[in-house]
Design a protein around this motif. Structure first.
Motif, PDB file in Angstrom:
ATOM      1  N   UNK A 129     -35.530  25.183  12.106  1.00 14.87           N
ATOM      2  CA  UNK A 129     -35.287  23.959  12.872  1.00 14.87           C
ATOM      3  C   UNK A 129     -34.264  23.087  12.140  1.00 14.87           C
ATOM      4  N   UNK A 130     -33.559  22.205  12.872  1.00 15.45           N
ATOM      5  CA  UNK A 130     -32.512  21.380  12.258  1.00 15.45           C
ATOM      6  C   UNK A 130     -32.958  20.715  10.954  1.00 15.45           C
ATOM      7  N   UNK A 131     -32.164  20.916   9.904  1.00 16.42           N
ATOM      8  CA  UNK A 131     -32.416  20.283   8.616  1.00 16.42           C
ATOM      9  C   UNK A 131     -33.489  20.942   7.757  1.00 16.42           C
ATOM     10  N   UNK A 132     -34.032  22.096   8.209  1.00 12.84           N
ATOM     11  CA  UNK A 132     -35.166  22.688   7.478  1.00 12.84           C
ATOM     12  C   UNK A 132     -34.887  24.078   6.907  1.00 12.84           C
ATOM     13  N   UNK A 133     -33.620  24.459   6.787  1.00 18.22           N
ATOM     14  CA  UNK A 133     -33.282  25.818   6.347  1.00 18.22           C
ATOM     15  C   UNK A 133     -33.859  26.186   4.981  1.00 18.22           C
ATOM     16  N   UNK A 134     -33.993  25.214   4.087  1.00 16.58           N
ATOM     17  CA  UNK A 134     -34.473  25.509   2.727  1.00 16.58           C
ATOM     18  C   UNK A 134     -35.941  25.136   2.513  1.00 16.58           C
TER      19      UNK A 134
END
Length: 416
Positions: free
Chosen positions: A287-292
């Motif tokens: 989800x947006x902004x949660x790749x890490x």
């Protein structure tokens, strides 16, 4: 439901049943949708191959709330099922009642401490002893995309941040499509909310606000921004969302009627059950902004104390079977989740699962592997329920201000 003390809990799957006679096992679960039901069928098939009878005790309702109500009444009446699907802090609450069996003998023999991430193993224990067996890991912070809808709207890639997400949502709206498929159940609202908090504030803020329940974090500018983003998403859902089940929202993507859905990777099980292929028919991305970061939801089974010796032996075999690499592979291929234990080959898994497994391992090392509050992994059920209600009230009532919602959530976090 019959007298459970007369029912010999049976081993499922691959563990050899040498001393236990063939019998019947009653398992309470809430896997009733397409992809989930297929997974349950695998458990049933494996058990039948051993000559045992599977007694399905399924309680509909994706979040498991109904199942827990039924389970409580059964245990209070002294008639619990052999095993029950339960997770997170609720495991410790059941154990504190003195009704769960100690599974340390099988856990030590099969080295569960070595094959499970510590953050997961600790949740399966009560006072240092295993009382539950984990089945899988679901990543909650996924954004799903309908390839057909995105192509029609001219969206080439999945959005990586909130600015990109809202720009893409506008394109979907302009193309006459529903930008966000959503169902009107409070746990679905909560799922979207926790993902927004993670994408807005990052893993440390998420941990402070939604796991530690720190009042400073809950009343911060970052929480204010999270609630503003959350409310903005609501405008991109359709008027028919209230009361819709999560899998019917996923079906909107499968049919090309909607562009995006915020949902854990059990949604992938629905796509696969409909014959859709990842990367071709549907898209998966953090989800947006949660790749890490990685919000986890671990399905598990607690085991109740049994009087009969052969039933206890069968119960240990059941626990061992659930944790076996072969069962973890076949179960998770059907469920859309990934194996919770190490040492399972990912060769047969799709690209979404491989990305999930890679991120699961990396975030476990980096400290960005955090429990999902919306899915019973982070805080005691009473607090979770109170915050969930506050979040849903805000989602459903535009008259509630962000400031008031923040106060209500902070107050809910203090629920005893």
């Amino acid at each position: 439901m019959g007298n459970i003390t007369k029912i010999a809990a049976a081993a499922i799957g691959l563990a050899a049943v040498l001393s236990a006679s063939a019998g019947e096992v009653e398992v309470l679960h809430y896997w009733t949708s397409g992809g989930e039901a297929k997974s349950v069928a695998e458990l049933k098939k494996m058990m039948q191959a051993k000559g045992h009878t599977w007694r399905d005790f399924a309680v509909a309702g994706g979040g498991g709330d109904s199942a827990m109500t039924v389970l409580k009444s059964r245990v209070i009446s002294g008639n619990p099922p052999s095993a029950a699907q339960t997770k997170g802090p609720a495991i410790q609450e059941w154990a504190a009642e003195g009704v769960l069996a100690n599974m340390d003998p099988v856990a030590k023999a099969e080295k569960w401490d070595e094959v499970l991430p510590k953050v997961v193993g600790d949740i399966m224990k009560y006072k240092g002893s295993y009382v539950a067996a984990p089945v899988n890991v679901h990543r909650v912070n996924w954004l799903w995309g309908s390839s057909e809808a995105l192509k029609k709207a001219g969206v080439a890639t999945m959005p990586k941040n909130w600015d990109e997400f809202f720009a893409d949502a506008d394109k979907l709206k302009a193309a006459g499509l529903i930008p966000v498929a959503h169902g009107g159940q409070n746990w679905q609202d909560f799922t979207t909310f926790e993902t927004v908090v993670l994408g807005t504030g990052g893993a440390k803020f998420y941990q402070d606000a939604l796991v530690r329940l720190d009042n400073k974090a809950l009343t911060s500018d970052t929480m204010k921004k999270s609630l503003e983003t959350f409310r903005r998403i609501k405008a991109y859902t359709d008027p028919s969302a209230p009361g819709r089940d999560w899998n019917l929202a996923t079906a909107m993507l499968i049919q090309g009627k909607a562009g995006f859905q915020f949902m854990g990777d059990w949604a992938k099980g629905e796509f696969l059950a409909a014959g859709k292929q990842p990367g071709k028919d549907f898209q998966c991305a953090a989800a947006p902004g949660t790749a890490n970061a990685f919000t986890f939801n671990v399905d598990s089974f607690i085991f109740f104390k049994l009087k009969d010796a052969s039933a206890r032996k069968a119960q240990a075999d059941l626990a061992g079977s659930i944790m076996s690499p072969a069962f973890q592979e076949v179960f998770n291929l059907n469920k859309g989740s990934i194996p919770v234990r190490s040492g399972v080959s990912m060769d047969k898994f799709d690209d979404c699962a491989k990305l999930s497994a890679k991120d699961f391992a990396e975030t476990a090392k980096s400290g960005s592997l955090v429990p999902s509050i919306a899915h019973g992994m982070a805080v005691p059920p009473a607090i979770e329920g109170a915050i969930k209600d506050a979040v849903s009230q805000f989602w459903n009532d535009d008259k509630i201000t962000v400031a008031d919602a923040m106060k209500q959530i902070a107050a809910a976090a203090k629920t005893k």
